[in-house]
Write an enzyme that holds these catalytic residues in place. Structure first.
Site, short mmCIF file in Angstrom:
data_model
loop_
_atom_site.label_atom_id
_atom_site.label_comp_id
_atom_site.label_asym_id
_atom_site.label_seq_id
_atom_site.Cartn_x
_atom_site.Cartn_y
_atom_site.Cartn_z
N CYS A 45 31.23 33.79 -10.41
CA CYS A 45 30.53 35.15 -10.96
C CYS A 45 29.74 34.67 -12.42
CB CYS A 45 31.69 35.80 -11.42
SG CYS A 45 32.74 36.55 -10.36
C1 BEZ Z 1 34.69 32.74 -9.01
O1 BEZ Z 1 33.91 33.75 -9.42
O2 BEZ Z 1 34.43 31.64 -9.33
C2 BEZ Z 1 35.70 32.92 -7.98
C3 BEZ Z 1 36.69 34.05 -8.12
C4 BEZ Z 1 37.62 34.47 -7.45
C5 BEZ Z 1 38.08 33.44 -6.63
C6 BEZ Z 1 37.19 32.47 -6.36
C7 BEZ Z 1 36.17 31.73 -7.36
#
Ligand code: BEZ
Length: 210
Positions: A45
């Site tokens: 994100c």
């Molecule tokens: C991420 O944004 O890196 C992420 C969020 C939830 C699960 C896996 C990755």
């Protein structure tokens, strides 16, 4: 709530990093990209939000407003924004909804319990100035989205809305397009006075309108 292409995008009020918004009022006469993030302070994100901040001008050139969503509170968004700027080199420059009660996530069916019952999946909605849903994408949490592809789809959607043309497989900006089947040859003569190439009666190719 099940949302399908062509439905009116559900309206809502929400707190964002740029103050409270009423969604439909905020859309105004613009196109919108609404996209969800599973959780604050997560790696994928962080890269996505930084990238979107870096290409915001490309959305603005197309009359598109950007709205992110994450199911965490506002103070957490503000702290995360510092990390985004520090690590990605771009400060957050569009509103991020603080959907701590998951009101918007539920309204847009962004939580898929068999994937995870508290985090959102990576949803993308493109909404037109008529407030109708034009595109929906759902990615797993572990896969960062390709926001250049979202720009490409918006170019295609706007060509269809403005010029009644569709875009072929793997089309890129500037390449030839297709006159939509709903346009008769008679009407096409007025719309495309320079003519077109008929490959089949249903496959009529024209240069991309400006
Ligand atoms: C991420 O944004 O890196 C992420 C969020 C939830 C699960 C896996 C990755």
């Amino acid at each position: 709530m099940t949302i399908r292409l062509g439905d009116e995008a559900p309206d809502f009020s929400a707190e964002t990093t740029e103050g409270p918004i009423n969604f439909h009022e905020w859309i105004g006469d613009n196109w919108v990209v609404l996209f969800s993030h599973p959780k604050n302070f997560t790696p994928v994100c962080t890269t996505e939000l930084g990238y979107m901040a870096g290409i915001k001008d490309k959305f603005e050139q197309r009359g598109v407003k950007i709205l992110g969503l994450s199911v965490d509170p506002l103070d957490s968004h503000e702290a995360w924004a510092n990390d985004i700027e520090e690590t990605q080199g771009n400060a957050l420059n569009f509103p991020l909804i603080a959907d701590h009660d998951r009101k918007v996530a539920d309204l847009y069916d962004m939580i898929h319990p068999n994937a995870n019952d508290t985090l959102t999946v990576r949803s993308v909605f493109v909404i037109g100035p008529d407030k109708k849903v034009k595109l929906m994408l759902t990615y797993p949490a572990s896969t960062g989205r390709n926001f250049d592809e979202i720009l490409r789809v918006i170019d295609s959607l706007q060509l269809t809305a403005n010029h009644k043309v569709a875009t072929p497989v793997n089309w890129q900006d500037g390449e030839d397009v297709i006159i939509v089947p709903a346009v008769s040859d008679e009407d096409a003569k007025a719309a495309f006075p320079e003519g077109w190439k008929t490959v089949k009666p249903y496959l009529r190719i024209v240069p991309q309108p400006k």
